[in-house]
Motif scaffolding. Structure first.
Motif, PDB file in Angstrom:
ATOM      1  N   VAL A   1      45.132  55.876  48.038  1.00 15.74           N
ATOM      2  CA  VAL A   1      45.612  54.509  47.823  1.00 15.74           C
ATOM      3  C   VAL A   1      44.489  53.511  48.116  1.00 15.74           C
ATOM      4  CG1 VAL A   1      47.235  52.739  48.616  1.00 15.74           C
ATOM      5  CG2 VAL A   1      48.021  55.092  48.274  1.00 15.74           C
ATOM      6  N   GLY A   2      43.789  53.710  49.218  1.00 14.66           N
ATOM      7  CA  GLY A   2      42.666  52.843  49.554  1.00 14.66           C
ATOM      8  C   GLY A   2      41.537  52.952  48.543  1.00 14.66           C
ATOM      9  N   GLU A   3      41.282  54.161  48.074  1.00 15.90           N
ATOM     10  CA  GLU A   3      40.214  54.350  47.088  1.00 15.90           C
ATOM     11  C   GLU A   3      40.540  53.651  45.776  1.00 15.90           C
ATOM     12  OE1 GLU A   3      39.843  58.581  47.018  1.00 15.90           O
ATOM     13  OE2 GLU A   3      38.209  58.592  48.514  1.00 15.90           O
ATOM     14  N   LYS A   4      41.807  53.651  45.392  1.00 19.02           N
ATOM     15  CA  LYS A   4      42.172  52.961  44.155  1.00 19.02           C
ATOM     16  C   LYS A   4      41.943  51.460  44.284  1.00 19.02           C
ATOM     17  CE  LYS A   4      45.569  52.537  40.491  1.00 19.02           C
ATOM     18  NZ  LYS A   4      46.854  52.973  39.911  1.00 19.02           N
ATOM     19  N   LEU A   5      42.237  50.902  45.456  1.00 21.00           N
ATOM     20  CA  LEU A   5      41.965  49.479  45.664  1.00 21.00           C
ATOM     21  C   LEU A   5      40.471  49.200  45.533  1.00 21.00           C
ATOM     22  CD1 LEU A   5      42.988  46.647  46.478  1.00 21.00           C
ATOM     23  CD2 LEU A   5      42.562  47.295  48.851  1.00 21.00           C
ATOM     24  N   LEU A   6      39.643  50.022  46.135  1.00 21.48           N
ATOM     25  CA  LEU A   6      38.199  49.813  46.043  1.00 21.48           C
ATOM     26  C   LEU A   6      37.697  49.994  44.614  1.00 21.48           C
ATOM     27  CD1 LEU A   6      36.931  51.566  49.306  1.00 21.48           C
ATOM     28  CD2 LEU A   6      37.488  49.156  48.931  1.00 21.48           C
ATOM     29  N   GLU A   7      38.316  50.885  43.859  1.00 18.58           N
ATOM     30  CA  GLU A   7      37.950  51.032  42.441  1.00 18.58           C
ATOM     31  C   GLU A   7      38.215  49.752  41.664  1.00 18.58           C
ATOM     32  OE1 GLU A   7      40.234  54.316  41.065  1.00 18.58           O
ATOM     33  OE2 GLU A   7      39.072  55.822  42.181  1.00 18.58           O
ATOM     34  N   ARG A   8      39.334  49.097  41.967  1.00 21.36           N
ATOM     35  CA  ARG A   8      39.645  47.849  41.280  1.00 21.36           C
ATOM     36  C   ARG A   8      38.672  46.745  41.696  1.00 21.36           C
ATOM     37  NH1 ARG A   8      40.606  49.423  37.283  1.00 21.36           N
ATOM     38  NH2 ARG A   8      41.098  47.296  36.634  1.00 21.36           N
ATOM     39  N   ILE A   9      38.279  46.718  42.945  1.00 17.98           N
ATOM     40  CA  ILE A   9      37.278  45.742  43.400  1.00 17.98           C
ATOM     41  C   ILE A   9      35.975  45.958  42.653  1.00 17.98           C
ATOM     42  CG2 ILE A   9      35.840  45.032  45.349  1.00 17.98           C
ATOM     43  CD1 ILE A   9      38.618  43.976  45.680  1.00 17.98           C
ATOM     44  N   ASP A  10      35.539  47.211  42.506  1.00 16.47           N
ATOM     45  CA  ASP A  10      34.310  47.510  41.768  1.00 16.47           C
ATOM     46  C   ASP A  10      34.440  47.079  40.306  1.00 16.47           C
ATOM     47  OD1 ASP A  10      33.088  48.539  44.008  1.00 16.47           O
ATOM     48  OD2 ASP A  10      33.574  50.631  43.546  1.00 16.47           O
ATOM     49  N   TRP A  11      35.616  47.300  39.708  1.00 18.27           N
ATOM     50  CA  TRP A  11      35.833  46.876  38.321  1.00 18.27           C
ATOM     51  C   TRP A  11      35.644  45.368  38.206  1.00 18.27           C
ATOM     52  CZ3 TRP A  11      38.830  43.463  35.660  1.00 18.27           C
ATOM     53  CH2 TRP A  11      38.955  43.640  34.277  1.00 18.27           C
ATOM     54  N   TRP A  12      36.170  44.619  39.165  1.00 20.47           N
ATOM     55  CA  TRP A  12      36.050  43.162  39.119  1.00 20.47           C
ATOM     56  C   TRP A  12      34.608  42.698  39.306  1.00 20.47           C
ATOM     57  CZ3 TRP A  12      39.015  39.226  37.593  1.00 20.47           C
ATOM     58  CH2 TRP A  12      40.356  39.506  37.325  1.00 20.47           C
ATOM     59  N   ARG A  13      33.857  43.369  40.156  1.00 15.90           N
ATOM     60  CA  ARG A  13      32.444  43.025  40.304  1.00 15.90           C
ATOM     61  C   ARG A  13      31.718  43.183  38.968  1.00 15.90           C
ATOM     62  NH1 ARG A  13      32.348  46.143  45.377  1.00 15.90           N
ATOM     63  NH2 ARG A  13      32.251  44.737  47.157  1.00 15.90           N
ATOM     64  N   GLU A  14      31.972  44.302  38.305  1.00 17.03           N
ATOM     65  CA  GLU A  14      31.328  44.561  37.009  1.00 17.03           C
ATOM     66  C   GLU A  14      31.818  43.568  35.955  1.00 17.03           C
ATOM     67  OE1 GLU A  14      31.112  48.155  33.669  1.00 17.03           O
ATOM     68  OE2 GLU A  14      31.826  48.569  35.704  1.00 17.03           O
ATOM     69  N   TYR A  15      33.111  43.287  35.960  1.00 20.80           N
ATOM     70  CA  TYR A  15      33.725  42.387  34.970  1.00 20.80           C
ATOM     71  C   TYR A  15      33.154  40.975  35.088  1.00 20.80           C
ATOM     72  CZ  TYR A  15      37.670  39.876  32.712  1.00 20.80           C
ATOM     73  OH  TYR A  15      38.459  39.085  31.929  1.00 20.80           O
ATOM     74  N   THR A  16      33.050  40.453  36.314  1.00 21.57           N
ATOM     75  CA  THR A  16      32.524  39.103  36.497  1.00 21.57           C
ATOM     76  C   THR A  16      31.034  39.051  36.182  1.00 21.57           C
ATOM     77  OG1 THR A  16      32.273  39.551  38.878  1.00 21.57           O
ATOM     78  CG2 THR A  16      34.257  38.398  38.180  1.00 21.57           C
ATOM     79  N   ALA A  17      30.292  40.072  36.598  1.00 18.90           N
ATOM     80  CA  ALA A  17      28.854  40.084  36.319  1.00 18.90           C
ATOM     81  C   ALA A  17      28.585  40.136  34.816  1.00 18.90           C
ATOM     82  CB  ALA A  17      28.202  41.270  37.020  1.00 18.90           C
ATOM     83  N   LYS A  18      29.390  40.939  34.101  1.00 23.64           N
ATOM     84  CA  LYS A  18      29.219  41.079  32.652  1.00 23.64           C
ATOM     85  C   LYS A  18      29.452  39.751  31.935  1.00 23.64           C
ATOM     86  CE  LYS A  18      32.340  43.531  30.628  1.00 23.64           C
ATOM     87  NZ  LYS A  18      33.137  44.721  30.235  1.00 23.64           N
ATOM     88  N   ASN A  19      30.295  38.921  32.516  1.00 21.65           N
ATOM     89  CA  ASN A  19      30.607  37.628  31.915  1.00 21.65           C
ATOM     90  C   ASN A  19      29.849  36.466  32.564  1.00 21.65           C
ATOM     91  OD1 ASN A  19      32.971  38.040  29.864  1.00 21.65           O
ATOM     92  ND2 ASN A  19      33.478  39.333  31.609  1.00 21.65           N
ATOM     93  N   GLY A  20      28.782  36.793  33.289  1.00 24.63           N
ATOM     94  CA  GLY A  20      27.917  35.763  33.845  1.00 24.63           C
ATOM     95  C   GLY A  20      28.483  35.035  35.037  1.00 24.63           C
ATOM     96  N   GLY A  21      29.446  35.645  35.716  1.00 27.12           N
ATOM     97  CA  GLY A  21      30.053  35.011  36.880  1.00 27.12           C
ATOM     98  C   GLY A  21      29.803  35.812  38.132  1.00 27.12           C
ATOM     99  N   SER A  22      30.472  35.434  39.205  1.00 29.97           N
ATOM    100  CA  SER A  22      30.417  36.176  40.452  1.00 29.97           C
ATOM    101  C   SER A  22      31.766  36.057  41.137  1.00 29.97           C
ATOM    102  CB  SER A  22      29.315  35.647  41.379  1.00 29.97           C
ATOM    103  OG  SER A  22      29.731  34.447  42.018  1.00 29.97           O
ATOM    104  N   MET A  23      32.003  36.907  42.114  1.00 31.65           N
ATOM    105  CA  MET A  23      33.273  36.870  42.831  1.00 31.65           C
ATOM    106  C   MET A  23      33.429  35.584  43.635  1.00 31.65           C
ATOM    107  SD  MET A  23      34.856  39.575  41.914  1.00 31.65           S
ATOM    108  CE  MET A  23      36.131  40.015  43.096  1.00 31.65           C
ATOM    109  N   ASP A  24      32.351  34.857  43.866  1.00 27.87           N
ATOM    110  CA  ASP A  24      32.450  33.593  44.605  1.00 27.87           C
ATOM    111  C   ASP A  24      32.589  32.396  43.677  1.00 27.87           C
ATOM    112  OD1 ASP A  24      32.605  32.340  47.161  1.00 27.87           O
ATOM    113  OD2 ASP A  24      30.598  31.533  46.842  1.00 27.87           O
TER     114      ASP A  24
END
Length: 521
Positions: free
Chosen positions: A339-362
């Motif tokens: 369960v914890g690993e799945k949450l971290l997988e989604r966090i990693d997806w968001w890091r990649e998603y924002t970076a790909k679109n020229g953004g950041s998590m902040d």
């Protein structure tokens, strides 16, 4: 000679220190330079004006020093900060830093009350066993091209007066969106849209549906049921067709009105019955947050979620970008490592998603969040995650995926409120609690949404929009525990039919916004 008169020192203004180790406190009122602030026994003289909800430094902090609030890092000193300084965008900055991930170390077996001891509400028990809190008819579009016809069907039914003859039907909801074509015919984008549609089509707050397409779109209606992907309950009448098949917009509107009118007598037969609180799936969301969100409304809502879990129910937290920086805390509460690993997988997806679109998590917080005293995404997330209470993280699910388990569940959603709540409702939430510090205007038909104001000035200023005032926690008139109990009782009342402010103002249709992932072609 006049007698000597003693002059007492002025009473320090109040600031809120959440943990003894915190480097900052939150101004409970507007504070002016030169005055003394009392942060739960620690006093500091202000070197600058600090607005209500903003942060004041409690000690000297050298440049680069991690700054703590909630006992956690919310950012790093961008310059040397002196005790008494206003801490905000000009001197606090976001940086990445390492966080230890200790899986399931705080997980516990939750104690659930026996059914006979659980709280109850009055709900609509459907033929598939799910329980609704409202009784609506719906019009669901497969594509933007059929949105106008769907809205006209709903509007004409409402203004015809026919609904007045069916008092047990709450109304007609037109669920329209801007997708359905100009997208890949397979893949993640269309899968997400269809998952949302299936979630609404199987939602227990509906008693009947018209599903309406244009006819030539990528998102074909028949794809919803192909391959056994959708099983509709026996007591749910559904009429599905397209504008091209029926023969144009006018004929489609007439056909839609005719079919829904035929469904009204059947839908009106539904009656509320007593059911246990374990049948509640409570969605939570925060929008227009301020610095008080993590002190008042969010922890009080989290307390209510804890109570619901104890009564056998389910609480959902979403908004993955707005729990970023707290994932190390959540994985500690995960029921199992996976369960914890799945949450971290989604966090990693968001890091990649924002970076790909020229953004950041902040890229978050928003301008309104910042005006309310929030500085970094880390600070915002630490307040937002409080909506999930303190119980074990039972599961992590994809956007709009069915929530089938009990307890505290995390759903991967964007932070944008309409998109987030659309996914949570598609997942099965039959009631939503929405916290706000700036004054978000929101509803999510067909599901009732309770609005919680984080502070008393907001509640008094927007009283026609706000259902509950959490500002008493700051004002000293209530506690997190007391308000949590009051929220839980209000949730039961609303689930039983008590209307919310957003329902009275007919919010909810325009807030149906499925997450648009993928290329527009």
């Amino acid at each position: 000679m006049a007698p000597h008169t003693s002059v007492s020192a002025p009473t320090p203004s109040r600031a809120i220190r959440l943990r003894p180790e915190d480097d900052v406190a939150i101004a409970a009122v507007d504070l002016t330079a030169g005055t003394v602030a009392d942060a739960d026994g620690l006093t500091v003289r202000l070197r600058a004006d600090v607005a209500r909800g903003h942060k004041v430094a409690l000690r000297d902090l050298g440049r680069g020093t991690p700054v703590l609030r909630y006992g956690q890092v919310i950012g790093f000193a961008g310059t040397d900060i002196a005790a008494g300084d206003h801490v905000h965008l000009h001197n606090l900055e976001y940086r990445e830093f390492e966080r230890a991930h200790e899986f399931a170390v705080d997980a516990r077996k939750e104690e659930v009350l026996p059914v006979a001891e659980q709280a109850t509400f009055q709900g609509y028990v459907r033929s598939d066993g799910k329980v609704g809190t409202r009784n609506f008819l719906g019009i669901l579009t497969s594509v933007n091209c059929s949105a106008t016809a769907a809205k006209q069907i709903a509007a004409r039914l409402r203004y015809s007066g026919v609904l007045d003859d069916f008092p047990h039907v709450d109304g007609v909801v037109a669920l329209t969106h801007g997708q359905g074509c100009g997208m890949a015919a397979d893949g993640e984008g269309i899968d997400v849209l269809r998952r949302v549609m299936r979630g609404y089509l199987t939602h227990p707050n509906f008693a009947g549906f018209v599903v309406l397409g244009l006819g030539c779109e990528d998102n074909q209606i028949k794809a919803l049921t192909d391959g056994g992907n959708l099983t509709l309950r026996p007591d749910l009448p559904v009429f599905a067709s397209t504008i091209q098949e029926i023969g144009g917009t006018k004929k489609t509107v007439a056909a839609g009105i005719e079919r829904l009118t035929e469904m009204l007598p059947v839908a009106d037969r539904a009656r509320r019955t007593t059911v246990p609180a374990s049948e509640l799936i409570l969605g939570t969301n925060c929008g227009g947050s301020d610095s008080y969100s993590g002190i008042t409304a969010n922890p009080a809502l989290g307390n209510a979620v804890d109570r619901l879990v104890r009564h056998g129910g389910t609480g959902i937290v979403g908004e993955t970008p707005e729990i970023y920086g707290t994932e190390h805390m959540l994985v500690r509460r995960a029921a199992r490592r996976e369960v914890g690993e799945k949450l971290l997988e989604r966090i990693d997806w968001w890091r990649e998603y924002t970076a790909k679109n020229g953004g950041s998590m902040d890229n978050n917080p928003s301008p309104g969040n910042k005006a309310g005293g929030l500085t970094t995404i880390l600070e915002k997330s630490l307040g937002a995650v409080a909506k999930g209470g303190t119980t074990t993280l039972a599961d992590v699910v994809d956007y709009a995926a069915p929530v089938t388990g009990k307890g505290f569940v995390f759903m991967d959603t964007p932070g944008y409120d309409p998109v987030s709540v659309t996914g949570i409702v598609a997942g099965g939430a039959n009631l939503v609690c929405f916290t706000t510090g700036r004054g978000s205007a929101f509803g999510c038909a067909p599901v009732p949404s309770l609005k919680l104001a984080t502070n008393t000035p907001l509640y008094e200023h927007m009283t026609e929009d706000m259902d509950i005032n959490a500002g008493g926690i700051i004002d000293g008139t209530t506690t997190v525990e007391e308000l949590g109990e009051a929220i839980f009782e209000r949730v039961l009342a609303v689930a039983s039919g008590e209307p919310t402010k957003s329902e009275a103002m007919e919010y909810g249709e325009e807030e149906f916004v499925p997450w648009h992932i993928g290329t527009v072609m």
